[in-house]
Design an enzyme around this catalytic site. Structure first.
Site, short mmCIF file in Angstrom:
data_model
loop_
_atom_site.label_atom_id
_atom_site.label_comp_id
_atom_site.label_asym_id
_atom_site.label_seq_id
_atom_site.Cartn_x
_atom_site.Cartn_y
_atom_site.Cartn_z
N ARG A 180 -7.80 -79.31 -26.65
CA ARG A 180 -8.81 -78.73 -25.76
C ARG A 180 -8.16 -77.61 -24.98
O ARG A 180 -7.13 -77.80 -24.34
CB ARG A 180 -9.32 -79.79 -24.77
N TYR B 153 5.83 -76.98 -13.37
CA TYR B 153 4.96 -75.93 -12.84
C TYR B 153 5.45 -74.58 -13.35
O TYR B 153 6.65 -74.33 -13.39
CB TYR B 153 5.00 -75.92 -11.30
N THR C 27 -12.26 -70.88 -27.48
CA THR C 27 -11.69 -72.19 -27.22
C THR C 27 -10.74 -72.47 -28.37
O THR C 27 -10.78 -71.80 -29.41
CB THR C 27 -12.77 -73.30 -27.22
N GLU D 195 3.46 -71.31 -12.81
CA GLU D 195 2.47 -70.26 -12.46
C GLU D 195 2.99 -68.88 -12.83
O GLU D 195 4.20 -68.64 -12.81
CB GLU D 195 2.20 -70.29 -10.95
N ASP E 75 -17.00 -63.71 -27.36
CA ASP E 75 -16.61 -65.10 -27.14
C ASP E 75 -16.75 -65.81 -28.49
O ASP E 75 -17.85 -66.15 -28.91
CB ASP E 75 -17.53 -65.71 -26.08
N LYS F 295 -12.56 -76.25 -31.06
CA LYS F 295 -13.77 -76.41 -31.90
C LYS F 295 -13.35 -76.18 -33.36
O LYS F 295 -12.52 -76.90 -33.87
CB LYS F 295 -14.86 -75.48 -31.41
N1 PLP Z 1 -18.09 -70.35 -24.88
C1 PLP Z 1 -18.88 -70.84 -25.83
C2 PLP Z 1 -19.55 -69.89 -26.78
C3 PLP Z 1 -19.07 -72.21 -25.95
O1 PLP Z 1 -19.88 -72.70 -26.89
C4 PLP Z 1 -18.41 -73.07 -25.02
C5 PLP Z 1 -18.57 -74.53 -25.07
O2 PLP Z 1 -19.40 -75.13 -25.57
C6 PLP Z 1 -17.61 -72.50 -24.04
C7 PLP Z 1 -17.48 -71.13 -24.00
C8 PLP Z 1 -16.96 -73.33 -23.00
O3 PLP Z 1 -15.87 -74.03 -23.51
P1 PLP Z 1 -15.17 -75.17 -22.64
O4 PLP Z 1 -16.04 -76.35 -22.70
O5 PLP Z 1 -13.85 -75.36 -23.31
O6 PLP Z 1 -15.00 -74.63 -21.25
#
Ligand code: PLP
Length: 472
Positions: A280, A65, A271, A67, A242, A274
């Site tokens: 993940r 842990y 993320t 945190e 994002d 991808k």
């Molecule tokens: N942001 C975007 C632009 C995404 O395409 C995705 C997932 O498809 C996410 C966030 C969410 O990612 P996660 O599935 O890891 O929570």
């Protein structure tokens, strides 16, 4: 022992140990490798992480842990987690040229939540505290606190519309972000399928959002983040990007200058699994102004850090800093452009007329199909894609009129532009031979044709072994 033998030995040993406790789980893990080896994976958000990334996750870091974050842990004995978190952040900041990296988010959604709370803390909570001359929300009176809570729920966000390729976490009601913020969308120019920056500027001037979100799940073009930052500055908005989908293209220096979000945005989320090809997970990058708030992600909105996954993020980020990764990123785009060209030359319509990134959006309405029918017909034929809305989609978000395909996974596997042309041929064959059958979900496709295409897809993959160093 050679690296090749080491990988096989490691995975075999792991499965043997698991099998002794619960054979069904060992079987499912092994079967997943078989299935992935046989599948023509065109899901734009998926990839194949390296054996080093996968193996970094299965260990006793998982037992700890931790945190909080480095220097501010709520648990004792976190020295090894500190090392892992620091190394991952070191690679992330160097790779993306960001001043600060927070590598704890468990997923992309979590990374966005961390960013949203950091922005709200910076733009809403801090001024509210200053107004009443207090340092901490615990010191606020109930009335002051009630006023602040009202303010949290009343902030505005401008994000890309879902049908133009935006993501649910960019302020849409089915996601918590849509309950935290009052959202308005910007979209694409119907004539070009590309972001309408003038429309975005006008919407920002009228709506005056606290936050403008750039980034997407299903937009096939480069985004000019310099212009978006200018627009954000004009209205005093915090600019967040994002880059979950295209982080690998930023890391691999395909998206540079105006198209690299990191120098332009106040805060960037992603993320790691991808196009970046890691485990993940998620990550947040920012400058010093937001770093302290971002580092409060756990326990503000995140559970305890997944230290074993952070170690795999560090490995993946180290891999992405190698020169080969730039070659990989370049080939991802070459492949998606070849796929788009192959589809178009056979008569398919792709949204915006092509692609600059890792994905292609096919308008299957032109084949007389819904996305749902097309997705299933392709799956019957051994081609794994997913349905997606297209701009001004006549079939809504469930049935849709689009198919989204992406090349990060097949590029990892080694397929090139020649193979993309073969795939375009297979996809066009299936889509043009499928006909709707009475409902938006039903369709007719000759099973013999589906079987023939499926066989051709398998034959194509035979030359590109997946995890070729691993025999179970
Ligand atoms: N942001 C975007 C632009 C995404 O395409 C995705 C997932 O498809 C996410 C966030 C969410 O990612 P996660 O599935 O890891 O929570």
């Amino acid at each position: 022992m050679s690296a090749l033998n080491a990988e096989s030995t490691a995975f075999r040993a792991a499965l043997e140990v698991v099998r002794a406790v619960e054979p069904r789980i060992a079987d499912a893990i092994a079967q997943e490798l078989t299935d992935q080896r046989e599948s023509l994976k065109l899901i734009a958000s998926e990839n194949y992480a390296s054996p080093a990334v996968l193996l970094a996750m299965g260990n006793w870091l998982s037992d700890k842990y931790a945190e909080g974050t480095i220097g501010r842990r709520f648990y004792a004995g976190c020295q090894n987690v500190d090392t892992v978190e620091a190394v991952a952040a070191e690679h992330a900041t160097a790779l993306f040229g960001a001043p600060h990296a927070y590598v704890q988010p468990h997923s992309g959604i979590d990374a966005n939540l961390v960013a949203y709370w950091a922005i709200l803390a910076d733009r809403v909570e801090a001024p509210a505290l200053a107004k009443v001359g207090k340092r901490n929300v615990n010191d606020m009176t109930d009335a002051e606190w009630a006023e602040l809570r009202q303010a949290f729920g009343n902030q505005r966000m401008l994000g890309m519309s879902l049908d133009a390729g935006g993501h649910l976490t960019h302020g849409f009601r089915p996601n918590i972000s849509g309950k935290m913020f009052d959202q308005r969308s910007y979209g694409v120019d119907p004539a070009t399928g590309q972001i309408d920056y003038d429309g975005l500027r006008a919407a920002a001037a009228e709506f005056k959002p606290l936050v403008i979100v750039g980034g997407y799940s299903a937009y096939p073009r480069k985004v000019n983040f310099r212009i978006m930052r200018e627009i954000a500055d004009e209205v005093g908005a915090t600019f967040m990007v994002d880059m979950a989908h295209f982080a690998g293209l930023v890391a691999g220096k395909v998206f540079t200058g105006d198209f690299d979000p990191v120098p332009h945005a106040h805060i960037v989320t992603t993320t790691t699994h991808k196009s970046l090809r890691g485990p993940r997970g998620g990550m947040v990058l920012c400058g010093p102004e937001l770093a302290d708030q971002v580092d409060r992600g756990c326990p503000m909105v995140l559970g305890g850090p997944l230290s074993h996954v952070m170690s795999a993020k560090a490995v993946a980020l180290a891999e992405a800093r190698r020169p080969e990764f730039q070659d990989y990123a370049r080939r991802i785009v070459e492949n998606s452009q070849a796929l788009a060209a192959g589809l178009t030359s056979r008569g398919a319509t792709v949204v915006s007329g092509g692609t600059d990134n890792h994905l292609v959006l096919i308008d299957v309405d032109k084949y007389g199909l819904t996305g749902r029918q097309a997705e299933q017909a392709l799956l019957d034929s051994g081609i794994v894609t997913n349905r997606n809305s297209i701009p001004q989609d006549p079939n809504g978000a469930w049935y849709t009129s689009g198919i989204r395909v992406g090349t990060p996974a097949l590029t990892t596997r080694g397929l090139g532009t020649g193979e993309m042309d073969v795939i375009a041929e297979l996809m066009h064959t299936v889509l043009s031979q499928t006909s709707p059958a009475g409902s938006k979900a039903k369709y007719d496709l000759d099973p013999a044709l589906a079987e023939r295409v499926s066989k051709q897809a398998t034959e194509l993959l035979a030359d590109f072994p997946l995890y070729g160093s691993v025999t179970l």
